[in-house]
Write a protein that holds these residues in place. Structure first.
Motif, mmCIF file in Angstrom:
data_model
loop_
_atom_site.group_PDB
_atom_site.id
_atom_site.type_symbol
_atom_site.label_atom_id
_atom_site.label_comp_id
_atom_site.label_asym_id
_atom_site.label_seq_id
_atom_site.Cartn_x
_atom_site.Cartn_y
_atom_site.Cartn_z
ATOM 1 N N PHE A 50 0.823 -1.208 0.000
ATOM 2 C CA PHE A 50 0.000 0.000 0.000
ATOM 3 C C PHE A 50 0.861 1.265 0.000
ATOM 4 O O PHE A 50 0.514 2.262 -0.647
ATOM 5 C CB PHE A 50 -0.935 0.003 1.214
ATOM 6 N N LYS A 51 1.986 1.230 0.710
ATOM 7 C CA LYS A 51 2.879 2.393 0.727
ATOM 8 C C LYS A 51 3.461 2.653 -0.652
ATOM 9 O O LYS A 51 3.561 3.804 -1.100
ATOM 10 C CB LYS A 51 3.993 2.173 1.745
ATOM 11 N N ILE A 52 3.859 1.572 -1.332
ATOM 12 C CA ILE A 52 4.386 1.728 -2.693
ATOM 13 C C ILE A 52 3.302 2.287 -3.614
ATOM 14 O O ILE A 52 3.556 3.182 -4.429
ATOM 15 C CB ILE A 52 4.908 0.372 -3.214
ATOM 16 N N ALA A 53 2.092 1.772 -3.471
ATOM 17 C CA ALA A 53 0.982 2.257 -4.292
ATOM 18 C C ALA A 53 0.717 3.737 -4.033
ATOM 19 O O ALA A 53 0.471 4.516 -4.968
ATOM 20 C CB ALA A 53 -0.272 1.440 -4.007
ATOM 21 N N LYS A 54 0.789 4.142 -2.762
ATOM 22 C CA LYS A 54 0.562 5.546 -2.409
ATOM 23 C C LYS A 54 1.616 6.444 -3.029
ATOM 24 O O LYS A 54 1.306 7.515 -3.563
ATOM 25 C CB LYS A 54 0.560 5.686 -0.893
ATOM 26 N N VAL A 55 2.878 5.996 -2.995
ATOM 27 C CA VAL A 55 3.971 6.773 -3.592
ATOM 28 C C VAL A 55 3.758 6.896 -5.093
ATOM 29 O O VAL A 55 3.929 7.985 -5.675
ATOM 30 C CB VAL A 55 5.334 6.120 -3.277
ATOM 31 N N GLU A 56 3.407 5.786 -5.742
ATOM 32 C CA GLU A 56 3.203 5.806 -7.189
ATOM 33 C C GLU A 56 2.067 6.741 -7.579
ATOM 34 O O GLU A 56 2.158 7.469 -8.566
ATOM 35 C CB GLU A 56 2.917 4.392 -7.698
ATOM 36 N N LEU A 57 0.985 6.716 -6.797
ATOM 37 C CA LEU A 57 -0.136 7.605 -7.105
ATOM 38 C C LEU A 57 0.254 9.065 -6.939
ATOM 39 O O LEU A 57 -0.143 9.926 -7.743
ATOM 40 C CB LEU A 57 -1.328 7.273 -6.203
ATOM 41 N N SER A 58 1.038 9.373 -5.895
ATOM 42 C CA SER A 58 1.473 10.761 -5.701
ATOM 43 C C SER A 58 2.350 11.213 -6.854
ATOM 44 O O SER A 58 2.225 12.343 -7.341
ATOM 45 C CB SER A 58 2.216 10.896 -4.369
ATOM 46 N N ILE A 59 3.250 10.337 -7.310
ATOM 47 C CA ILE A 59 4.105 10.671 -8.463
ATOM 48 C C ILE A 59 3.236 10.880 -9.704
ATOM 49 O O ILE A 59 3.462 11.805 -10.495
ATOM 50 C CB ILE A 59 5.143 9.547 -8.707
ATOM 51 N N LEU A 60 2.249 10.019 -9.842
ATOM 52 C CA LEU A 60 1.376 10.092 -11.010
ATOM 53 C C LEU A 60 0.610 11.412 -11.046
ATOM 54 O O LEU A 60 0.510 12.066 -12.088
ATOM 55 C CB LEU A 60 0.397 8.911 -10.975
ATOM 56 N N PHE A 61 0.097 11.842 -9.885
ATOM 57 C CA PHE A 61 -0.701 13.062 -9.856
ATOM 58 C C PHE A 61 0.151 14.322 -9.704
ATOM 59 O O PHE A 61 -0.380 15.430 -9.783
ATOM 60 C CB PHE A 61 -1.737 12.983 -8.734
ATOM 61 N N TYR A 62 1.453 14.156 -9.475
ATOM 62 C CA TYR A 62 2.353 15.304 -9.500
ATOM 63 C C TYR A 62 2.823 15.596 -10.917
ATOM 64 O O TYR A 62 3.676 16.466 -11.129
ATOM 65 C CB TYR A 62 3.561 15.071 -8.583
ATOM 66 N N SER A 63 2.274 14.854 -11.878
ATOM 67 C CA SER A 63 2.534 15.131 -13.298
ATOM 68 C C SER A 63 1.194 15.401 -13.976
ATOM 69 O O SER A 63 0.160 14.914 -13.521
ATOM 70 C CB SER A 63 3.225 13.932 -13.957
ATOM 71 N N PRO A 64 1.196 16.150 -15.052
ATOM 72 C CA PRO A 64 -0.081 16.513 -15.693
ATOM 73 C C PRO A 64 -0.780 15.337 -16.363
ATOM 74 O O PRO A 64 -1.979 15.396 -16.603
ATOM 75 C CB PRO A 64 0.326 17.545 -16.749
#
Length: 756
Positions: free
Chosen positions: A5-19
């Motif tokens: 879940f932590k890895i998923a959370k990091v990936e989602l944050s990276i994803l939404f920190y890009s347009p």
């Protein structure tokens, strides 16, 4: 699990920190909103124009023109853009080394990244749930279960695409290459279903591998175990391959061992998938409100009576118009047309025999010889001509000339066979009613209708306007009685009287030559013994049939009925159905039109008859009168004259019944013989119900055994409850409000990140 879940959370944050994540979500909202509002706008406009809508949930969301299919067709463009950086970004930035040296296992890393895509997929389907919410107050009696089944299929497809994109991202450090490679793999998985279609074993394997149309069942109301297992296997396969690829960078693995491992996992997936797709192991769940994707209860009960497997042999004449459907490359398509039945008949055996022979049409003269025509057709459609039987060879097996050598199937069961045909209409294939009727014919003796033919009665083999071929025995007509379970026979009262003992009903339709005393005696004996009979008369010929009607306490009146009309001939009578009609199985309303081209009234001659008398059709007393005397409608100028004529409500179709030897004798008498003729059944200038009326009439005579009743409960989601202004507001919500809010949220998030 917490690490995943932590890895998923990091990936989602990276994803939404890009347009890119925001842009895809906005585009998805626009696409869904525009598609939905355009479809419902067209439906609402049609409703405003007075057209009757029906089954709106399926017509708006399902099918080739529905919202779900539009979404399905675009998903492959979005997912590669989201997955392209999941691992390639780590490789290109060098952070992959940190992952290799971390205490996280490869499985945790890959599952965490995949979970992030699953969560993003939930965002996409939440847009569809929003549309369902809007549809709940836009469509009367929305079918929610159908919609949730379709959304489930689309979500699983998103997850499957994500697993493929994740694997492709692990193969390269270039994100663009990863995206293009994912598109290439998806294209290959769609294309592979067309590979090897001429080879039986290869066809089965490549068809199972293909992802094309895998969600069609979901979005059209059917969840099957083979589709669920397919998606699960594909997801697990690509996730496992990604883990193996990731492990390769963390530890040394010998290439031969790695190759064996790859081969083993792929073969295991193919084996499990192939076995799970076998009809005997497949399970289904129908998500439609009234089980539209499942055989009706009557058909299921019919199938339950089968004690041994059915065998269907398809005889494909390579020069027939439907021959391409029997070619090897169309085999999967053809077999899928029987999928509703294989669900309940997993042991159904389908065989194909290819041949060529004359079709008795102008097609036969296309080339100098029939063999040349057949060879060209076979090669063009993918048949192996060396395995195509010649006319002599096919006739040695089975003579199909009575089927005009058309595309036909023979269903075999316990030593009995019956035909199942293709039809020249918009559908082509036999549907549940026709297949069920064919099966029922094998389980019981089909009703046989006898037609008197030797006194110039209506012909049952010719195609003229007055003949009855379309009703009785046109092989390519779906509604023809031979395709609804009936048999028929011609009867000569001078030599075939023994046939009267084996028929369900006798038809006497518009004889021209008067019956002899011996013939009238045979008919009278038939009626006295409780035989069912249909008698249809015509103007100017009352004297021929009245001797028979006397026995029934009836007679045809003198003269001819005429009906006032500004558009049609005076002798075109449009009687109305009576309140008694439903007792005899006629599911018609007073608004339905039955056309009688030239008719006479039916009169009762006895008040105390042996028969129970019920009128079925009556003339309209404000329009119809009885014209006496000799008339010629082609030359005479006639109109109603109230001084010497009177408008009448006269029966033109009556039913008679009585008990004979503990069974019901059934008789119908008609004041017209044209109502079931080729001409009236094919009438184009008036929307009549003659075909339905005649079919239901013969159903009554067969004791409701044939045609098989496959009717369903009528859908109740038939009304759009919002107007054009509401639809415009919904469109504004999807093309302006929601994209604007997401755009503002994206900009704020990116600015906040840049400041940090």
């Amino acid at each position: 699990m917490k690490k995943i879940f932590k890895i998923a959370k990091v990936e989602l944050s990276i994803l939404f920190y890009s347009p890119i994540a925001w842009l895809i979500l906005i585009i998805f909202i626009l696409q869904c909103g525009i598609a939905f509002t355009n479809i419902i706008d067209a439906k609402e406009m049609s409703q405003q124009l007075g057209n009757n809508l029906k089954n709106l949930t399926i017509s708006i969301f399902g099918g080739h023109e529905g919202l779900f299919n539009a979404v399905q067709d675009k998903l492959y463009l979005y997912i590669p853009l989201l997955t392209m950086g999941l691992i390639s970004r780590e490789t290109s930035s060098g952070s992959i080394k940190l992952l290799f040296s971390s205490p996280l296992t490869s499985q945790q890393i890959i599952l965490g990244k995949f979970l992030s895509m699953m969560l993003y997929g939930l965002l996409l389907v939440s847009v569809l749930f929003l549309i369902v919410f809007i549809a709940s107050f836009s469509i009367e009696n929305l079918d929610y279960k159908f919609l949730f089944g379709g959304i489930l299929g689309l979500y699983i497809l998103i997850c499957t695409y994500s697993s493929i994109g994740l694997f492709m991202s692990s193969l390269t450090s270039y994100q663009v290459v990863a995206a293009i490679s994912t598109l290439a793999v998806l294209a290959a998985l769609n294309f592979i279903g067309t590979v090897g279609q001429s080879i039986d074993f290869v066809r089965d394997i490549t068809y199972w591998i293909s992802i094309s149309g895998r969600t069609n069942n979901f979005i059209n109301g059917l969840i099957s175990s083979k589709d669920l297992i397919y998606f699960a296997l594909i997801i697990c396969l690509f996730l496992y391959l990604t883990v193996m690829r990731f492990d390769k960078g963390r530890k040394q693995v010998k290439q031969p061992a790695l190759t064996i491992k790859y081969a083993a996992i792929i073969l295991t997936v193919l084996g499990v998938g192939y076995i799970s797709s076998l009809p005997a192991l497949d399970a289904y769940y129908d998500t439609t409100r009234y089980k539209k994707k499942t055989l009706t209860k009557n058909t299921q009960e019919l199938i339950a009576k089968l004690k041994s497997p059915l065998e269907i042999t398809t005889y494909v004449n390579v020069i027939n118009g439907y021959s391409h459907l029997g070619s090897p490359k169309f085999r999967i398509f053809d077999l899928n047309k029987f999928s509703d039945f294989t669900r309940f008949l997993p042991g159904l055996e389908m065989n194909y025999i290819n041949y060529y022979d004359s079709t008795f049409t102008s097609r036969d003269t296309k080339y100098k010889t029939l063999e040349e025509f057949a060879r060209r057709s076979a090669v063009a459609q993918g048949f192996d001509f060396e395995k195509v039987l010649t006319p002599e060879e096919i006739r040695a097996k089975i003579d199909l000339r009575d089927e005009n050598n058309f595309f036909v199937r023979k269903i075999a069961y316990n030593g009995k066979t019956t035909s199942l045909r293709m039809f020249y209409d918009m559908i082509g294939y036999p549907e549940e009613a026709e297949i069920a009727a064919a099966i029922k014919r094998l389980l019981q003796t089909p009703p046989k209708i006898g037609f008197l033919t030797k006194n110039a009665e209506r012909n049952i083999t010719k195609t003229g306007d007055k003949a009855y071929k379309d009703l009785i025995n046109t092989p390519t007509s779906r509604n023809s009685l031979i395709n609804q379970g009936f048999d028929f026979t011609s009867i000569d009262l001078n030599s075939d009287t023994q046939k009267l003992d084996s028929i369900t009903a006798l038809v006497i339709a518009d004889p021209i030559i008067p019956y002899s005393a011996s013939q009238l005696k045979e008919i009278a004996n038939y009626i006295d013994n409780g035989g069912n009979i249909i008698i249809a008369g015509e103007p100017k010929k009352q004297a021929i049939l009245n001797p028979i009607l006397e026995q029934l306490g009836l007679q045809f009146s003198e003269g001819q009925l005429l009906q006032e009309s500004k558009e049609f001939e005076l002798d075109l009578i449009q009687p109305k159905i009576t309140e008694f009609a439903k007792e005899f199985g006629f599911n018609l309303t007073p608004k339905d039109i039955i056309s009688f081209s030239g008719a006479v009234a039916i009169l009762k001659t006895e008040t105390d008859s042996l028969f129970d008398y019920k009128p079925i059709l009556k003339t309209v007393d404000t329009k119809v009168w009885n014209q006496l005397g000799a008339i010629n409608l082609k030359t005479d100028t006639l109109k109603f004259n109230k001084n010497n004529s009177q408008k009448i409500e006269a029966p033109v179709a009556v039913a008679l019944t009585r008990k004979v030897d503990n069974r019901e004798q059934k008789i119908m008498v008609f004041g017209d013989a044209d109502f079931m003729s080729n001409g009236e059944l094919g009438r184009f200038n008036l929307r009549t119900k003659n075909a339905q009326f005649t079919t239901e009439m013969f159903k009554w005579f067969s004791n409701n055994e044939f045609p098989v009743n496959t009717t369903r409960i009528k859908p109740n989601d038939n009304k759009i409850t919002i107007n054009q202004q509401n639809i415009k507001n919904i469109k504004i919500l999807f093309i302006a409000v929601l994209p604007l809010l997401l755009g503002i949220a994206c900009i704020q998030l990116l600015i906040r990140r840049k400041r940090k």
